[in-house]
Each structure stands twice: as C-alpha cells, then as structure tokens.
Design an enzyme around this catalytic site. Structure first.
Site, PDB file in Angstrom:
ATOM      1  N   HIS A 130       0.948  -1.182   0.110  1.00 49.44           N
ATOM      2  CA  HIS A 130       0.184   0.167  -0.060  1.00 49.44           C
ATOM      3  C   HIS A 130       0.909   1.512   0.053  1.00 49.44           C
ATOM      4  O   HIS A 130       0.822   2.188  -0.755  1.00 49.44           O
ATOM      5  CB  HIS A 130      -0.845  -0.038   1.209  1.00 49.44           C
ATOM      6  CG  HIS A 130      -1.767   1.392   1.659  1.00 49.44           C
ATOM      7  ND1 HIS A 130      -3.052   1.525   1.140  1.00 49.44           N
ATOM      8  CD2 HIS A 130      -1.262   2.480   2.228  1.00 49.44           C
ATOM      9  CE1 HIS A 130      -3.250   2.664   1.569  1.00 49.44           C
ATOM     10  NE2 HIS A 130      -2.245   3.303   2.119  1.00 49.44           N
ATOM     11  N   GLU A 131       2.058   1.238   0.781  1.00 50.21           N
ATOM     12  CA  GLU A 131       2.783   2.532   0.995  1.00 50.21           C
ATOM     13  C   GLU A 131       3.601   2.638  -0.520  1.00 50.21           C
ATOM     14  O   GLU A 131       3.774   3.744  -0.864  1.00 50.21           O
ATOM     15  CB  GLU A 131       3.792   2.405   1.940  1.00 50.21           C
ATOM     16  CG  GLU A 131       2.954   2.262   3.445  1.00 50.21           C
ATOM     17  CD  GLU A 131       2.114   3.460   3.677  1.00 50.21           C
ATOM     18  OE1 GLU A 131       2.306   4.461   3.153  1.00 50.21           O
ATOM     19  OE2 GLU A 131       1.121   3.251   4.449  1.00 50.21           O
ATOM     20  N   HIS A 134       1.352   4.661  -2.916  1.00 53.23           N
ATOM     21  CA  HIS A 134       1.628   5.747  -2.669  1.00 53.23           C
ATOM     22  C   HIS A 134       2.749   6.327  -3.474  1.00 53.23           C
ATOM     23  O   HIS A 134       2.459   7.418  -4.054  1.00 53.23           O
ATOM     24  CB  HIS A 134       1.675   6.300  -1.298  1.00 53.23           C
ATOM     25  CG  HIS A 134       0.399   6.264  -0.526  1.00 53.23           C
ATOM     26  ND1 HIS A 134      -0.684   6.920  -0.905  1.00 53.23           N
ATOM     27  CD2 HIS A 134       0.022   5.795   0.563  1.00 53.23           C
ATOM     28  CE1 HIS A 134      -1.802   6.926  -0.166  1.00 53.23           C
ATOM     29  NE2 HIS A 134      -1.272   6.018   1.067  1.00 53.23           N
ATOM     30  N   GLU A 200      -6.423   7.186  -0.912  1.00 52.13           N
ATOM     31  CA  GLU A 200      -6.227   5.879  -0.177  1.00 52.13           C
ATOM     32  C   GLU A 200      -6.847   4.937  -0.616  1.00 52.13           C
ATOM     33  O   GLU A 200      -6.409   3.813  -0.799  1.00 52.13           O
ATOM     34  CB  GLU A 200      -6.889   6.039   1.490  1.00 52.13           C
ATOM     35  CG  GLU A 200      -6.118   7.124   2.268  1.00 52.13           C
ATOM     36  CD  GLU A 200      -4.800   6.626   2.568  1.00 52.13           C
ATOM     37  OE1 GLU A 200      -4.626   5.255   2.651  1.00 52.13           O
ATOM     38  OE2 GLU A 200      -3.849   7.629   2.620  1.00 52.13           O
TER      39      GLU A 200
END
Length: 317
Positions: A130-131, A134, A200
């Site tokens: 997930h990071e 980003h 998100e």
C-alpha cells in the site's frame, strides 16, 4: 494529474496562510505570510522525507540490520517496478506505516515496531505494498507538504490566539481573531480531506495488485485500525496534521478523518479480491521465506505458535 492536484492544493493552503497572516497583521502580515509560505514550500519540496522521518525518530535499516523487513520491501518494490526506497523502522507501539519523499527516486517507507509485532508476514506485505502504491502514484510529496503547511497554519492560529485573544480591540478584531483560530485551520483540514480520501482507495488497489493478496491487506486494516486509535501516538499529539500520512487514521473524529472509513476500504478490497480470484490468507506469489526476526537474524527460529509475526523485531510472543 497529480502535478495539477499538488499545485492546486499548495496554492489553496498558501492562500489560507496569507489570509491568516492578514487577520493577524494586516497587509504586512499577509506579505510576510506569503514569503514564509513560499520558503516553506521550497524547503519542504527538497526535504520532505527528512522532515517527516526526523519527526518520528525513524532509524534507517538495511539488508544486514533488518534482513526480513528490508528484503520484503525490496521484492515488493521490484514487483511494482519502482526504485528501491530507503527503509525505516520506528520504535513505537502504535501500529502504523507511511511513505514519504518527493518522487519514486527519493522515496522512503517506514513502519512501526508495533505494526510488525501485530501482523502476519502476508499482512505486513500488504501494508508495505500500500505504501509503495503511494510512491508509485507520487502521493508522497503532496502528503508530506500538506502535513507541514497545515501544521504551520495551526501553529500560526495558536500564535494569534495567544497574542490577540486577551485584547479588547473592538468587535471587528474579535471576529478576525475567531477567523484566525477557527476558520483557517478548519478550512485547511477540509482541503486535506478533499484529496486524502481519494488517494487512499487508489493506494489500497495498488497495494492489492503489488502484493497479489488484497485480503491480507484487508485483514491488516481490520487489525490495526482499532489499535492505532487506542494507542497514543506522540507525533500526532504534537502535530495533528501528520495523521494523514499513515495507512490508518489515529484517534480523530470521523468528521475530521483524512481517510475513508476502514469498513469501506475493507469492502473495496474484498471486491478486488473477488475480481483477482485470490484465496484467503494465501498470497498468489510468495515473497520471501520468514526469518527468526527482522532485527535479530542470528536468533534461533521459535515455534510458529509462539510468534505473532515473522517480522516482529522484538520477538514478542
């Protein structure tokens, strides 16, 4: 598109900063606020990662000091087609993670020791994917700059309340002070939310695709969301604007949350899992074999039932 969003958001926050300066110091205050905001924008662009990492007392790790965690991030970055980011650990019980840096070539990812202790290896992989999502979407620059500038707006508002709150200078000045200490920080928060919640969902989808296991990420969100709000986070206590950096929100009300509701994110990940045809608890492509500890590579491997996470740096049962 992200470049336009970044420019628009920074322009809005700079305008808020100038308006706040005007209410506190008239036209001279607005000019000073503009100069300060321009300097902050320039400084933050080049030093975004350093600011956030120092704020969290993060320590950089590598293949020798944290082979499991570092190796996990390395293979996820390869899957995502990204340069290897710098990897950090934060000695903090609150389970959370974030990414920072002005672009993929200058990115860093960090996780707390509390997160590594709480989650399984597949769940940690989902969180770090997930990071990296980003990083891939170039969200990290805007996340860090918003945290810095919004924090400055809040501090300036508090400054105005301290120096003007006790003066009796007329009805107009009272209204100006109220604008400075209430409306400007609230407006800055609204600007944050306008982009934070959308990004998100995008990072969740990217994390599911990078890790290959959306249900593991959904499980991680379910586990850490409650703990992240219940366990005190000293960094957020000092600067609430940093809450938007994390994968799940800390203890803030739903009205002011920079993240979508965790239940909605989990539901979206379950839909992605159905589309991908993944199986609960099993990553379609294993990443690395678990080691005894992320920080103690020579420690004997304990029985699986005694470890909460293969990556827990403290080896807590």
């Amino acid at each position: 598109m992200n470049g336009i969003k970044t420019t628009t958001l920074l322009a809005a926050l700079t305008a808020l900063f100038m308006a706040l300066g005007y209410t506190l110091g008239g036209s001279g205050g607005a000019v000073i606020a503009l100069l300060v905001a321009a300097g902050m924008n320039l400084f933050t662009f080049w030093n975004a990662d350093k600011i956030v990492l120092k704020m969290h007392n993060a320590r950089e790790v590598d293949a020798h000091s944290a082979p499991d965690f570092y190796g996990l991030v390395q293979q996820l970055a390869q899957r995502a087609g990204l340069p290897m980011p710098r990897v950090y650990l934060i000695d903090q019980d609150a389970p959370n993670a974030f990414a920072t840096g002005r672009d993929p070539n200058h990115a860093a990812v960090a996780a707390t020791t509390g997160l590594l202790a709480m989650l399984s290896r597949d769940e940690v992989a989902g969180v770090m994917a997930h990071e990296l999502g980003h990083v891939k979407h170039r969200d990290t620059l805007i996340m860090t700059m918003v945290a810095t500038i919004a924090g400055a707006i809040s501090m300036l508002a508090q400054f105005g309340l301290f120096f003007r709150g006790g003066r009796d200078e007329g009805h107009g000045n009272i209204l100006a002070t109220l604008l400075a200490v209430i409306v400007a920080p609230f407006a800055a928060m609204i600007v944050q939310m306008a982009i934070s919640r959308t990004r998100e969902y995008g990072a969740d989808r990217a994390g599911a695709e990078i890790s290959g296991n959306p249900r593991a990420l959904a499980s991680a969100l379910a586990k850490i969301s409650g703990a992240a709000q219940a366990i005190p986070n000293p960094v957020v206590a000092r600067n609430p604007a940093t809450a938007q950096l994390y994968i799940v929100p800390t203890h803030v009300s739903e009205l002011f949350s920079t993240h979508p509701a965790t239940e909605k994110r989990i539901a979206a990940l379950q839909d992605i899992a159905s589309d991908m045809g993944s199986v609960d608890g099993i990553a379609p492509t294993p990443i690395v074999q678990p080691r005894a500890s992320a920080l103690s590579p020579n420690a004997p491997t304990p029985a699986p039932t005694r470890r909460r996470s293969a990556l827990d740096p403290h080896g807590r049962p």
